[in-house]
Scaffold this motif. Sequence first.
Motif, PDB file in Angstrom:
ATOM      1  N   ARG A   1      -1.831   9.192 -19.218  1.00  0.00           N
ATOM      2  CA  ARG A   1      -2.341   9.981 -18.522  1.00  0.00           C
ATOM      3  C   ARG A   1      -2.199  11.586 -18.988  1.00  0.00           C
ATOM      4  N   GLN A   2      -3.300  11.795 -18.537  1.00  0.00           N
ATOM      5  CA  GLN A   2      -3.693  13.140 -19.190  1.00  0.00           C
ATOM      6  C   GLN A   2      -4.112  13.978 -17.933  1.00  0.00           C
ATOM      7  N   GLY A   3      -3.893  15.348 -17.273  1.00  0.00           N
ATOM      8  CA  GLY A   3      -4.749  15.030 -16.428  1.00  0.00           C
ATOM      9  C   GLY A   3      -3.977  15.778 -15.355  1.00  0.00           C
ATOM     10  N   ILE A   4      -1.980  15.434 -15.225  1.00  0.00           N
ATOM     11  CA  ILE A   4      -1.650  15.246 -14.025  1.00  0.00           C
ATOM     12  C   ILE A   4      -1.129  16.298 -13.608  1.00  0.00           C
ATOM     13  N   ARG A   5      -1.252  16.014 -12.531  1.00  0.00           N
ATOM     14  CA  ARG A   5      -0.799  17.305 -10.614  1.00  0.00           C
ATOM     15  C   ARG A   5       0.375  17.133 -10.747  1.00  0.00           C
ATOM     16  N   VAL A   6       0.745  15.707  -9.812  1.00  0.00           N
ATOM     17  CA  VAL A   6       1.426  15.395  -9.210  1.00  0.00           C
ATOM     18  C   VAL A   6       2.466  14.030 -10.228  1.00  0.00           C
ATOM     19  N   VAL A   7       3.537  13.867  -9.785  1.00  0.00           N
ATOM     20  CA  VAL A   7       4.533  12.768 -10.668  1.00  0.00           C
ATOM     21  C   VAL A   7       4.807  12.496  -9.576  1.00  0.00           C
ATOM     22  N   ALA A   8       4.919  10.740  -8.993  1.00  0.00           N
ATOM     23  CA  ALA A   8       5.915  10.636  -7.608  1.00  0.00           C
ATOM     24  C   ALA A   8       6.775   9.440  -7.989  1.00  0.00           C
ATOM     25  N   ASN A   9       7.926   9.107  -7.004  1.00  0.00           N
ATOM     26  CA  ASN A   9       8.414   8.207  -6.979  1.00  0.00           C
ATOM     27  C   ASN A   9       8.134   7.552  -5.634  1.00  0.00           C
ATOM     28  N   HIS A  10       7.943   6.451  -4.997  1.00  0.00           N
ATOM     29  CA  HIS A  10       7.140   6.593  -3.877  1.00  0.00           C
ATOM     30  C   HIS A  10       8.535   5.249  -3.052  1.00  0.00           C
ATOM     31  N   TYR A  11       8.913   5.184  -2.506  1.00  0.00           N
ATOM     32  CA  TYR A  11      10.018   3.993  -1.879  1.00  0.00           C
ATOM     33  C   TYR A  11       8.902   3.403  -0.274  1.00  0.00           C
ATOM     34  N   PHE A  12       9.001   2.082  -0.334  1.00  0.00           N
ATOM     35  CA  PHE A  12       8.526   2.054   0.848  1.00  0.00           C
ATOM     36  C   PHE A  12       9.597   0.427   0.915  1.00  0.00           C
ATOM     37  N   PRO A  13       9.775  -0.071   2.884  1.00  0.00           N
ATOM     38  CA  PRO A  13      10.938  -0.537   2.938  1.00  0.00           C
ATOM     39  C   PRO A  13      10.684  -1.806   3.016  1.00  0.00           C
ATOM     40  N   PRO A  14      12.412  -2.626   3.314  1.00  0.00           N
ATOM     41  CA  PRO A  14      11.605  -3.985   3.409  1.00  0.00           C
ATOM     42  C   PRO A  14      10.322  -4.687   3.566  1.00  0.00           C
ATOM     43  N   PRO A  15      10.721  -4.195   5.378  1.00  0.00           N
ATOM     44  CA  PRO A  15       9.209  -4.747   5.997  1.00  0.00           C
ATOM     45  C   PRO A  15       7.848  -4.717   5.026  1.00  0.00           C
ATOM     46  N   ALA A  16       7.665  -3.567   4.718  1.00  0.00           N
ATOM     47  CA  ALA A  16       6.756  -3.284   4.251  1.00  0.00           C
ATOM     48  C   ALA A  16       6.155  -4.447   3.043  1.00  0.00           C
ATOM     49  N   TRP A  17       7.311  -4.509   2.079  1.00  0.00           N
ATOM     50  CA  TRP A  17       7.713  -5.593   0.872  1.00  0.00           C
ATOM     51  C   TRP A  17       6.695  -6.517   0.192  1.00  0.00           C
ATOM     52  N   GLY A  18       6.114  -7.010   1.903  1.00  0.00           N
ATOM     53  CA  GLY A  18       5.692  -7.995   1.618  1.00  0.00           C
ATOM     54  C   GLY A  18       3.770  -7.715   1.858  1.00  0.00           C
ATOM     55  N   LEU A  19       3.673  -7.004   2.347  1.00  0.00           N
ATOM     56  CA  LEU A  19       2.589  -6.121   2.861  1.00  0.00           C
ATOM     57  C   LEU A  19       1.372  -5.743   1.907  1.00  0.00           C
ATOM     58  N   GLY A  20       1.906  -5.766   0.617  1.00  0.00           N
ATOM     59  CA  GLY A  20       1.076  -4.750  -0.508  1.00  0.00           C
ATOM     60  C   GLY A  20       1.384  -5.408  -1.410  1.00  0.00           C
ATOM     61  N   HIS A  21       2.523  -6.906  -2.033  1.00  0.00           N
ATOM     62  CA  HIS A  21       2.883  -7.484  -3.339  1.00  0.00           C
ATOM     63  C   HIS A  21       1.249  -7.879  -3.952  1.00  0.00           C
ATOM     64  N   GLU A  22       0.885  -8.425  -2.766  1.00  0.00           N
ATOM     65  CA  GLU A  22      -0.318  -9.279  -3.346  1.00  0.00           C
ATOM     66  C   GLU A  22      -1.885  -8.177  -4.172  1.00  0.00           C
ATOM     67  N   GLN A  23      -1.630  -7.152  -3.409  1.00  0.00           N
ATOM     68  CA  GLN A  23      -2.960  -5.902  -3.850  1.00  0.00           C
ATOM     69  C   GLN A  23      -3.587  -6.476  -5.401  1.00  0.00           C
ATOM     70  N   GLY A  24      -2.377  -6.486  -6.011  1.00  0.00           N
ATOM     71  CA  GLY A  24      -1.792  -5.570  -7.259  1.00  0.00           C
ATOM     72  C   GLY A  24      -1.636  -4.386  -7.368  1.00  0.00           C
ATOM     73  N   VAL A  25      -0.715  -3.572  -8.177  1.00  0.00           N
ATOM     74  CA  VAL A  25      -0.620  -2.417  -8.381  1.00  0.00           C
ATOM     75  C   VAL A  25      -1.764  -1.510  -8.284  1.00  0.00           C
ATOM     76  N   ASP A  26      -2.995  -1.726  -8.953  1.00  0.00           N
ATOM     77  CA  ASP A  26      -3.876  -0.993  -8.962  1.00  0.00           C
ATOM     78  C   ASP A  26      -4.692  -0.547  -7.050  1.00  0.00           C
ATOM     79  N   ALA A  27      -4.740  -1.467  -6.301  1.00  0.00           N
ATOM     80  CA  ALA A  27      -4.599  -1.596  -5.272  1.00  0.00           C
ATOM     81  C   ALA A  27      -4.252  -0.463  -4.091  1.00  0.00           C
ATOM     82  N   LEU A  28      -2.608  -1.108  -4.311  1.00  0.00           N
ATOM     83  CA  LEU A  28      -1.133  -0.240  -3.870  1.00  0.00           C
ATOM     84  C   LEU A  28      -1.162   1.111  -4.088  1.00  0.00           C
ATOM     85  N   ARG A  29      -1.805   1.161  -5.099  1.00  0.00           N
ATOM     86  CA  ARG A  29      -1.504   2.787  -5.731  1.00  0.00           C
ATOM     87  C   ARG A  29      -2.586   4.076  -5.648  1.00  0.00           C
ATOM     88  N   HIS A  30      -3.731   3.483  -4.873  1.00  0.00           N
ATOM     89  CA  HIS A  30      -4.834   4.003  -4.268  1.00  0.00           C
ATOM     90  C   HIS A  30      -4.449   4.900  -2.492  1.00  0.00           C
TER      91      HIS A  30
END
Length: 669
Positions: free
Chosen positions: A353-382
Amino acid sequence: MIRLIPLLLAILLSPASHLQGASLPLTFQDASEKKITIRKPPKRVVSLVPSVTEVLMAIGAGDPLVGLTHHSVLPGLTGKTVVGGFMAPNVARIKALRPEVIFYSDLQQEVVAAFKGKATLIQLAPATLTDSFQQITLLGQIFNREQEAAAIIAEQQRQLALVARKVKKIPADERQRVMRLMGRDKVMAPGDDSFQNEYIKAAGAEAPRFGQNGAVIQVSQAQGQAFNPQVIYGCGAPLKSAPALHKPGWRQVAAVRDRRLYNFPCDLTCRLASHPGDFVSWLAARLYNQQFSDPASFVLPQQVVERRKLKINLDYVSKAEVVSSDIKDFRNKSVLLHLKEPMTVVSTLGGQRQGIRVVANHYFPPPAWGLGHEQGVDALRHATLAALDLEPATSAILFTGANMANLAVVKKSYRDMEVYALVTAGVRSNAVRMAADSGNFYELAQTGKNKKPGTINILLLTNMELSPRAMTRALISATEGKSAALQDMDIRSSYSPLTNPATGTGTDNIIVVEGRGPAISNSGGHSKMGELMARAVYAGVQEAVHRQNGLSANRSIFQRLRERKVDLPAICRSYCGKEARAIYPQLERLLLEPRYSGFLQSILAISDDYERGLVSDLSGVELWCRKVAHNIGGAALPIKPVAGLPLVLGKGLGAILSGLSQAQTGSGR
């Protein structure tokens, strides 16, 4: 439970208790009703109770801790003396440590007899959530760590209060009936007065009342069917394989029929220590996944709540920070690297990817693990970037289940070259050996489903400007460094641990940043840049694994066997028969001796090489095993390998158990 005399209770509840050193001298009654006075923080402590050990490490009182049981596997315990197991700690090893204070359990009366009048013996046995917070406060006062103790309590109470607000919105007819399974061959559960049922209630569910109190009780088929739990949870091996739940009558229970059998880490489910709010949050989110996923159930705004600076000395990084945020009501953490100008990155999650201004690594805790996986990566990312107030078009992000509090930042240099590796890592649940373990997901590019967040995540930066070739080649150098780190720590595959060391986890990701500085076109194995990258990743992975999972290369033989799913008590019962009760404590004591733990460590290495085909002739191993059995049992013995284990490991454990059987009964196995 902990019993505090009235004067101390007043001190505990006063504002002064939050001041460092305000509470000594300190007088209280422990669970054995002894009156104890602590006049100054102890300098030499042995903890025979894993929950106490956990709290001591959590409040930063690890330095005085000189001895512990092999059941405690936590960051910062490297180099501490293991004095045996919870059921049979070795008195001689404890004496050698010259402890001032010993934290003990009511089951450890041999220790009480040996040290009465020679050390301060403290028995802490919290029975409720309130007791557990009282224990944390008390330990904070004993070790002059009141502020740290108060911070832990405040965070755990914050999470409990949050869950209470969330489940209050759930209608009564949607509340779940939940049971904790304690046994496997028989259906066992906590008694009505157990803190484990308090956990269930705090998670907004209905706990059973079987009419018996106690830590563990047996549950009849009639009782189970009458309660008809909708969810059953436990720890350790997956519940779906528990024989007790496959018996007629239990197969018709709602939880078994609907396959709502959940597993959680034993150090969360089985003790009152420093994480009750973490577990209750996780349990509630599993029980009410659908309700908690609904934005209408959110009680907190999605926003950043705290920022902490991170030191990264690269000219093109304008700001580095660790950010805490509330997303879907749970506390997330991110490392954010803000770049002074747009750059190109290569990401194993998002491609080039080009034009990147922020590089991130994001942790979401165990209670949130089942609250976003079914979204797919793109929806989770946004959704995540929106909560962090970052632009998707200019942000490159990875996701991890490894806590950002355990981030490792490693810098390696050579002359004018510098490389930073920022690593999060966890290897407890999905470590894998590629080319040996099965891949169980078949991904379709057009759906984006079944993509999971990372477990070992690496952000790789350098003070040079990497060409496209150097950026992509860096992925190989970093991966080789990661795999070497796991091999050298003997991290096991989660799926085939008896025979396979892991090469990674199934969800690892890397971002390589283009950087600025002199141009570099090669980062391969023969280049200095490739060497620095691999070295930084190697050190980062080992540090992050230790911080997240408490594992180090020189961990105890007991832990290394547990990681292979080798159940020593069960093997001892099967191999030694009616003598097992007497032999198992001797086995634990024997494996504390370097010559025998070293023997078994060597056997583990030879076993792996034999399984790989690198060792073919085992005559030397057999001679060594017979010698070991003779040394233990005092006679030449025929050795029967332990069944169900790889051949070499079976021979090694068989030698030790044969020797112990000979010493106990006069007849080897």
